[in-house]
Design a protein around this motif. Structure first.
Motif, PDB file in Angstrom:
ATOM      1  N   SER A  47       0.834  -1.208   0.000  1.00  0.00           N
ATOM      2  CA  SER A  47       0.000   0.000   0.000  1.00  0.00           C
ATOM      3  C   SER A  47       0.865   1.253   0.000  1.00  0.00           C
ATOM      4  O   SER A  47       0.570   2.225  -0.693  1.00  0.00           O
ATOM      5  CB  SER A  47      -0.925   0.013   1.220  1.00  0.00           C
ATOM      6  OG  SER A  47      -1.832  -1.065   1.168  1.00  0.00           O
ATOM      7  N   ALA A  48       1.931   1.234   0.789  1.00  0.00           N
ATOM      8  CA  ALA A  48       2.835   2.389   0.850  1.00  0.00           C
ATOM      9  C   ALA A  48       3.492   2.616  -0.499  1.00  0.00           C
ATOM     10  O   ALA A  48       3.616   3.765  -0.952  1.00  0.00           O
ATOM     11  CB  ALA A  48       3.898   2.168   1.929  1.00  0.00           C
ATOM     12  N   LYS A  49       3.905   1.538  -1.166  1.00  0.00           N
ATOM     13  CA  LYS A  49       4.526   1.661  -2.486  1.00  0.00           C
ATOM     14  C   LYS A  49       3.546   2.315  -3.456  1.00  0.00           C
ATOM     15  O   LYS A  49       3.902   3.261  -4.169  1.00  0.00           O
ATOM     16  CB  LYS A  49       4.956   0.292  -3.000  1.00  0.00           C
ATOM     17  CG  LYS A  49       5.498   0.333  -4.425  1.00  0.00           C
ATOM     18  CD  LYS A  49       5.815  -1.061  -4.952  1.00  0.00           C
ATOM     19  CE  LYS A  49       6.233  -0.987  -6.419  1.00  0.00           C
ATOM     20  NZ  LYS A  49       6.545  -2.316  -6.966  1.00  0.00           N
ATOM     21  N   ALA A  50       2.319   1.826  -3.497  1.00  0.00           N
ATOM     22  CA  ALA A  50       1.313   2.381  -4.409  1.00  0.00           C
ATOM     23  C   ALA A  50       1.073   3.860  -4.114  1.00  0.00           C
ATOM     24  O   ALA A  50       0.981   4.682  -5.034  1.00  0.00           O
ATOM     25  CB  ALA A  50       0.014   1.588  -4.295  1.00  0.00           C
ATOM     26  N   PHE A  51       0.994   4.210  -2.832  1.00  0.00           N
ATOM     27  CA  PHE A  51       0.779   5.604  -2.443  1.00  0.00           C
ATOM     28  C   PHE A  51       1.929   6.494  -2.904  1.00  0.00           C
ATOM     29  O   PHE A  51       1.716   7.563  -3.478  1.00  0.00           O
ATOM     30  CB  PHE A  51       0.610   5.690  -0.914  1.00  0.00           C
ATOM     31  CG  PHE A  51       0.442   7.087  -0.404  1.00  0.00           C
ATOM     32  CD1 PHE A  51      -0.786   7.720  -0.482  1.00  0.00           C
ATOM     33  CD2 PHE A  51       1.514   7.773   0.134  1.00  0.00           C
ATOM     34  CE1 PHE A  51      -0.945   9.024  -0.029  1.00  0.00           C
ATOM     35  CE2 PHE A  51       1.370   9.067   0.594  1.00  0.00           C
ATOM     36  CZ  PHE A  51       0.134   9.699   0.518  1.00  0.00           C
ATOM     37  N   LEU A  52       3.147   6.062  -2.667  1.00  0.00           N
ATOM     38  CA  LEU A  52       4.308   6.864  -3.059  1.00  0.00           C
ATOM     39  C   LEU A  52       4.396   7.015  -4.577  1.00  0.00           C
ATOM     40  O   LEU A  52       4.683   8.106  -5.069  1.00  0.00           O
ATOM     41  CB  LEU A  52       5.593   6.250  -2.488  1.00  0.00           C
ATOM     42  CG  LEU A  52       5.759   6.369  -0.969  1.00  0.00           C
ATOM     43  CD1 LEU A  52       6.933   5.524  -0.493  1.00  0.00           C
ATOM     44  CD2 LEU A  52       5.912   7.816  -0.540  1.00  0.00           C
ATOM     45  N   VAL A  53       4.138   5.943  -5.298  1.00  0.00           N
ATOM     46  CA  VAL A  53       4.172   6.013  -6.762  1.00  0.00           C
ATOM     47  C   VAL A  53       3.117   7.004  -7.264  1.00  0.00           C
ATOM     48  O   VAL A  53       3.383   7.810  -8.151  1.00  0.00           O
ATOM     49  CB  VAL A  53       3.983   4.605  -7.386  1.00  0.00           C
ATOM     50  CG1 VAL A  53       3.725   4.689  -8.882  1.00  0.00           C
ATOM     51  CG2 VAL A  53       5.218   3.744  -7.105  1.00  0.00           C
ATOM     52  N   GLN A  54       1.929   6.979  -6.659  1.00  0.00           N
ATOM     53  CA  GLN A  54       0.868   7.927  -7.027  1.00  0.00           C
ATOM     54  C   GLN A  54       1.311   9.366  -6.818  1.00  0.00           C
ATOM     55  O   GLN A  54       0.812  10.267  -7.480  1.00  0.00           O
ATOM     56  CB  GLN A  54      -0.387   7.704  -6.178  1.00  0.00           C
ATOM     57  CG  GLN A  54      -1.277   6.588  -6.630  1.00  0.00           C
ATOM     58  CD  GLN A  54      -2.504   6.490  -5.748  1.00  0.00           C
ATOM     59  OE1 GLN A  54      -2.442   6.684  -4.538  1.00  0.00           O
ATOM     60  NE2 GLN A  54      -3.632   6.177  -6.362  1.00  0.00           N
ATOM     61  N   HIS A  55       2.211   9.583  -5.881  1.00  0.00           N
ATOM     62  CA  HIS A  55       2.665  10.934  -5.552  1.00  0.00           C
ATOM     63  C   HIS A  55       4.017  11.276  -6.184  1.00  0.00           C
ATOM     64  O   HIS A  55       4.725  12.155  -5.707  1.00  0.00           O
ATOM     65  CB  HIS A  55       2.674  11.135  -4.036  1.00  0.00           C
ATOM     66  CG  HIS A  55       1.283  11.261  -3.497  1.00  0.00           C
ATOM     67  ND1 HIS A  55       0.521  10.166  -3.166  1.00  0.00           N
ATOM     68  CD2 HIS A  55       0.503  12.347  -3.297  1.00  0.00           C
ATOM     69  CE1 HIS A  55      -0.669  10.576  -2.764  1.00  0.00           C
ATOM     70  NE2 HIS A  55      -0.706  11.890  -2.840  1.00  0.00           N
ATOM     71  N   GLY A  56       4.370  10.561  -7.247  1.00  0.00           N
ATOM     72  CA  GLY A  56       5.520  10.956  -8.047  1.00  0.00           C
ATOM     73  C   GLY A  56       6.855  10.338  -7.686  1.00  0.00           C
ATOM     74  O   GLY A  56       7.887  10.708  -8.252  1.00  0.00           O
ATOM     75  N   PHE A  57       6.877   9.397  -6.760  1.00  0.00           N
ATOM     76  CA  PHE A  57       8.126   8.697  -6.432  1.00  0.00           C
ATOM     77  C   PHE A  57       8.304   7.605  -7.480  1.00  0.00           C
ATOM     78  O   PHE A  57       7.441   6.754  -7.652  1.00  0.00           O
ATOM     79  CB  PHE A  57       8.060   8.116  -5.020  1.00  0.00           C
ATOM     80  CG  PHE A  57       8.054   9.170  -3.946  1.00  0.00           C
ATOM     81  CD1 PHE A  57       9.211   9.487  -3.257  1.00  0.00           C
ATOM     82  CD2 PHE A  57       6.888   9.857  -3.636  1.00  0.00           C
ATOM     83  CE1 PHE A  57       9.215  10.466  -2.275  1.00  0.00           C
ATOM     84  CE2 PHE A  57       6.882  10.843  -2.656  1.00  0.00           C
ATOM     85  CZ  PHE A  57       8.044  11.150  -1.980  1.00  0.00           C
ATOM     86  N   ASP A  58       9.418   7.643  -8.200  1.00  0.00           N
ATOM     87  CA  ASP A  58       9.524   6.769  -9.364  1.00  0.00           C
ATOM     88  C   ASP A  58      10.437   5.556  -9.219  1.00  0.00           C
ATOM     89  O   ASP A  58      10.593   4.792 -10.167  1.00  0.00           O
ATOM     90  CB  ASP A  58       9.899   7.570 -10.612  1.00  0.00           C
ATOM     91  CG  ASP A  58      11.072   8.511 -10.406  1.00  0.00           C
ATOM     92  OD1 ASP A  58      11.813   8.350  -9.423  1.00  0.00           O
ATOM     93  OD2 ASP A  58      11.244   9.412 -11.240  1.00  0.00           O
TER      94      ASP A  58
END
Length: 99
Positions: free
Chosen positions: A73-84
């Protein structure tokens, strides 16, 4: 970005090429056991910490929890916020301790 296994992470720690490691377990879980060099940000606090993590947006980050669910869940959240470059530690802390 592909997720990471515990043996791969341990090898990179040993070689001095470890990525940024964020433990999304609760503080009490982190106090019981943690991965050396990791930063504890419980999953529920992650949205409020985005500004603090801004400088990591383009660095490799490994997120982990106890078994892999919260960190997914944390990975998905960070990716949604531009962490690539976010990777989930497969098997979480349980897998890391057994590797």
């Amino acid at each position: 970005m592909n997720d990471i296994t515990s043996p791969e992470l341990k090898e990179r720690q040993h070689n001095g090429t470890a990525p940024v490691i964020i433990d999304v377990r609760e503080t009490w879980e982190n106090e019981e056991s943690h991965i050396s060099g990791s930063r504890n940000i419980p999953l529920g606090e992650l949205p409020g910490k985005l500004d603090e993590l801004e400088d990591l947006k383009h660095q490799e980050i490994v997120v982990h929890c106890k078994s892999g669910g919260r960190s997914a869940s944390a990975k998905a959240f960070l990716v949604q916020h531009g962490f690539d470059h976010v990777r989930n530690l497969l098997g979480g802390m349980q897998g890391y301790q057994q590797a």
